[in-house]
Design a protein around this motif. Structure first.
Motif, mmCIF file in Angstrom:
data_model
loop_
_atom_site.group_PDB
_atom_site.id
_atom_site.type_symbol
_atom_site.label_atom_id
_atom_site.label_comp_id
_atom_site.label_asym_id
_atom_site.label_seq_id
_atom_site.Cartn_x
_atom_site.Cartn_y
_atom_site.Cartn_z
ATOM 1 N N THR A 112 0.832 -1.170 -0.022
ATOM 2 C CA THR A 112 -0.142 -0.001 -0.024
ATOM 3 C C THR A 112 0.744 1.260 -0.073
ATOM 4 O O THR A 112 0.302 2.381 0.028
ATOM 5 C CB THR A 112 -1.049 -0.065 1.251
ATOM 6 O OG1 THR A 112 -0.028 -0.102 2.414
ATOM 7 C CG2 THR A 112 -2.028 -1.170 1.196
ATOM 8 N N LEU A 163 -7.200 -2.858 -4.145
ATOM 9 C CA LEU A 163 -7.025 -2.911 -2.832
ATOM 10 C C LEU A 163 -7.654 -4.046 -2.339
ATOM 11 O O LEU A 163 -8.922 -4.328 -2.772
ATOM 12 C CB LEU A 163 -7.798 -1.642 -2.242
ATOM 13 C CG LEU A 163 -6.721 -0.393 -2.842
ATOM 14 C CD1 LEU A 163 -7.411 0.926 -2.311
ATOM 15 C CD2 LEU A 163 -5.289 -0.354 -2.645
ATOM 16 N N TRP A 212 -8.851 -5.900 1.789
ATOM 17 C CA TRP A 212 -9.092 -5.701 3.200
ATOM 18 C C TRP A 212 -9.064 -7.274 3.924
ATOM 19 O O TRP A 212 -9.914 -7.970 3.514
ATOM 20 C CB TRP A 212 -10.196 -5.056 3.991
ATOM 21 C CG TRP A 212 -10.003 -3.446 3.634
ATOM 22 C CD1 TRP A 212 -9.859 -2.566 4.441
ATOM 23 C CD2 TRP A 212 -10.199 -2.706 2.246
ATOM 24 N NE1 TRP A 212 -9.632 -1.344 4.131
ATOM 25 C CE2 TRP A 212 -9.941 -1.331 2.662
ATOM 26 C CE3 TRP A 212 -10.624 -3.157 1.132
ATOM 27 C CZ2 TRP A 212 -9.941 -0.414 2.007
ATOM 28 C CZ3 TRP A 212 -10.438 -1.995 0.071
ATOM 29 C CH2 TRP A 212 -10.370 -0.826 0.361
ATOM 30 N N TYR A 237 -8.082 1.482 -6.336
ATOM 31 C CA TYR A 237 -7.396 2.790 -6.114
ATOM 32 C C TYR A 237 -7.595 3.690 -7.336
ATOM 33 O O TYR A 237 -7.306 3.402 -8.596
ATOM 34 C CB TYR A 237 -6.057 2.678 -5.741
ATOM 35 C CG TYR A 237 -5.269 3.842 -5.294
ATOM 36 C CD1 TYR A 237 -5.324 4.462 -4.211
ATOM 37 C CD2 TYR A 237 -4.262 4.597 -6.189
ATOM 38 C CE1 TYR A 237 -4.719 5.709 -3.852
ATOM 39 C CE2 TYR A 237 -3.577 5.534 -5.783
ATOM 40 C CZ TYR A 237 -3.714 6.279 -4.621
ATOM 41 O OH TYR A 237 -3.251 7.427 -4.278
ATOM 42 N N LYS A 265 -7.610 8.355 -2.652
ATOM 43 C CA LYS A 265 -8.946 7.825 -2.583
ATOM 44 C C LYS A 265 -8.977 6.645 -3.386
ATOM 45 O O LYS A 265 -8.389 6.150 -4.305
ATOM 46 C CB LYS A 265 -9.864 8.946 -3.386
ATOM 47 C CG LYS A 265 -9.738 10.298 -2.518
ATOM 48 C CD LYS A 265 -10.641 11.208 -3.407
ATOM 49 C CE LYS A 265 -10.478 12.765 -2.532
ATOM 50 N NZ LYS A 265 -10.869 12.768 -1.184
ATOM 51 N N TYR A 266 -10.108 5.974 -3.036
ATOM 52 C CA TYR A 266 -10.563 4.312 -3.660
ATOM 53 C C TYR A 266 -11.925 4.555 -3.907
ATOM 54 O O TYR A 266 -12.861 5.360 -3.389
ATOM 55 C CB TYR A 266 -10.089 3.376 -2.860
ATOM 56 C CG TYR A 266 -10.882 3.442 -1.396
ATOM 57 C CD1 TYR A 266 -11.831 2.190 -1.314
ATOM 58 C CD2 TYR A 266 -10.497 3.961 -0.455
ATOM 59 C CE1 TYR A 266 -12.567 2.294 -0.059
ATOM 60 C CE2 TYR A 266 -10.973 3.730 0.752
ATOM 61 C CZ TYR A 266 -12.209 2.876 0.963
ATOM 62 O OH TYR A 266 -12.730 2.702 2.049
ATOM 63 N N ASP A 279 -12.147 8.153 1.148
ATOM 64 C CA ASP A 279 -10.601 8.587 1.462
ATOM 65 C C ASP A 279 -9.759 7.570 2.174
ATOM 66 O O ASP A 279 -10.178 6.693 3.061
ATOM 67 C CB ASP A 279 -10.540 9.716 2.536
ATOM 68 C CG ASP A 279 -8.967 10.547 2.583
ATOM 69 O OD1 ASP A 279 -8.337 9.473 2.351
ATOM 70 O OD2 ASP A 279 -9.080 11.529 2.644
ATOM 71 N N LEU A 280 -8.600 6.952 1.332
ATOM 72 C CA LEU A 280 -8.030 5.944 1.937
ATOM 73 C C LEU A 280 -7.474 5.810 3.421
ATOM 74 O O LEU A 280 -7.320 4.934 4.090
ATOM 75 C CB LEU A 280 -6.737 5.397 0.953
ATOM 76 C CG LEU A 280 -6.053 3.901 1.143
ATOM 77 C CD1 LEU A 280 -7.296 3.033 1.013
ATOM 78 C CD2 LEU A 280 -5.073 3.964 -0.031
ATOM 79 N N PRO A 308 -7.822 2.346 5.851
ATOM 80 C CA PRO A 308 -6.668 1.920 5.116
ATOM 81 C C PRO A 308 -6.769 0.509 4.962
ATOM 82 O O PRO A 308 -7.298 -0.564 5.509
ATOM 83 C CB PRO A 308 -5.419 2.002 6.087
ATOM 84 C CG PRO A 308 -6.034 3.148 7.126
ATOM 85 C CD PRO A 308 -7.474 2.818 7.432
ATOM 86 N N ALA A 309 -6.467 0.107 3.553
ATOM 87 C CA ALA A 309 -6.314 -1.328 2.938
ATOM 88 C C ALA A 309 -5.283 -2.118 3.469
ATOM 89 O O ALA A 309 -4.185 -1.592 4.157
ATOM 90 C CB ALA A 309 -6.393 -1.281 1.445
#
Length: 285
Positions: free
Chosen positions: A229, A238, A240, A252, A257-258, A272-273, A277-278
C-alpha cells in the motif's frame, strides 16, 4: 191516685248479689281515687290557651304559578343537557375529522416522497446509462486507435511502446466505468447493472478491458502482483484482510482515494483511503 195505689205490690223486690255490689263499690272507689290524684297533681292555677296557629292559605293562582315555574326549570335542565350532548358529539366528530385529515396528509407526504425518490433514481439511471454509452464509445475509439498504432509499428521497441499505451488506456477505461456506477446500491451477491457487491463491481470494471478476474474477494486478493500500500498506482486492486482470505476489495483511483461498493447504507462511493486503510494491493494492469 190510682185505684190500685193502696194495694201493696205483689212483685218482690230484686235482691242484688254480693259480688255485684262489691264490683260496683270497687269501680266507684277507683273513680274517686283517680279524681283525687288528678286534682292533687294538676297545676294550682291553670292558664287558659289564648294563642292559635293559623295554616297558610294557598290560592289557586299561586299554586298554578309554582307549578309553571317547576315545569320551566325542568325544561331548562333538559335543554341544557341536550345542548351539552350536541356539543360533545360535535367535538368528537371534529376530532375524528382532524385525525383522518392528518393521516391522509401523512400518507400523501409519504407517497410524494416515494414518487420523488423514484424520479431521482430514474434520473440517476438515465445519467449512468448515458455515461456508460459514452464510455463504450470512448473504449471503441481507443481500441481502434491502438489497433492502428499496432499496425503502423514494427520491431520489439515499437511493440513495447504499444503495450504501454494500451495499459494507460485500460486504466482510464476501468476508472471511468467505476465512476459511472457511483450511487448504485450495494446488494450482497448482486452483479449489476444498478446494484453490486464489492467483488462483482471490481470484476465488472476490469472486464471492460478484457481482464477476467475471479468473482470473490478472497481470490481477487491474489489475482495479480502484490504491491503493498505504499507504492500504489491508479487501477491497483485494494483488499482488506490477508491475501487469499480478504473479505473486501476496491480500486485505487488516485489522490489517496478509492472507489468501492461499500455496504448497504453507502452503496457505491468514493472514499478517502486514510479513513479506512487497506491491508494490501495487487496490480493486474
Amino acid at each position: 191516685m190510682s185505684h190500685t195505689a193502696h194495694i201493696p205490690s205483689h212483685r218482690k223486690p230484686r235482691r242484688r248479689s254480693a259480688s255485684t255490689m262489691a264490683l260496683r263499690a270497687g269501680v266507684a272507689g277507683g273513680v274517686l281515687s283517680t279524681i283525687a290524684v288528678a286534682g292533687a297533681a294538676g297545676p294550682a292555677h291553670a292558664e287558659p290557651v289564648t294563642e292559635t296557629i293559623e295554616m297558610p292559605l294557598i290560592s289557586p293562582e299561586g299554586l298554578s304559578h309554582s307549578i309553571a315555574q317547576s315545569a320551566q326549570a325542568q325544561q331548562q335542565v333538559a335543554f341544557d343537557l341536550e345542548l351539552q350532548a350536541q356539543e360533545d358529539a360535535a367535538a368528537t366528530k371534529a376530532a375524528q375529522v382532524a385525525k383522518t385529515a392528518k393521516a391522509e396528509a401523512v400518507r400523501q407526504a409519504e407517497a410524494d416522497k416515494a414518487e420523488a425518490k423514484k424520479r431521482e433514481q430514474a434520473e440517476e439511471r438515465a445519467s449512468r446509462t448515458a455515461e456508460r454509452t459514452q464510455l463504450a464509445q470512448a473504449t471503441n475509439a481507443s481500441s481502434s486507435s491502438e489497433s492502428s498504432n499496432d499496425n503502423a509499428s514494427s520491431g520489439s521497441s515499437s511493440n513495447s511502446s504499444s503495450n504501454s499505451s494500451n495499459a494507460s488506456g485500460s486504466v482510464g477505461t476501468v476508472i471511468a466505468f467505476l465512476k459511472a456506477q457511483v450511487g448504485d446500491a450495494y446488494v450482497m451477491g448482486a452483479t449489476g447493472p444498478n446494484s453490486w457487491d464489492c467483488s462483482s463491481l471490481v470484476q465488472a470494471a476490469f472486464r471492460q478491458v478484457n481482464i477476467d478476474l475471479p468473482r470473490v474477494s478472497q481470490d481477487q486478493s491474489t489475482a495479480g502482483t502484490q504491491v503493498g500500500t505504499s507504492n500504489l498506482r491508479v487501477g491497483d486492486i485494494l483488499y482488506w484482510g490477508s491475501a487469499g482470505s480478504a473479505w473486501h476489495t476496491g480500486v485505487y483511483i488516485g489522490d489517496g482515494k478509492y472507489l468501492d461498493a461499500a455496504n448497504p447504507s453507502k452503496g457505491v462511493v468514493i472514499q478517502d483511503l486514510s479513513g479506512y486503510p487497506a491491508t494490501g494491493a495487487v496490480r493486474v494492469l
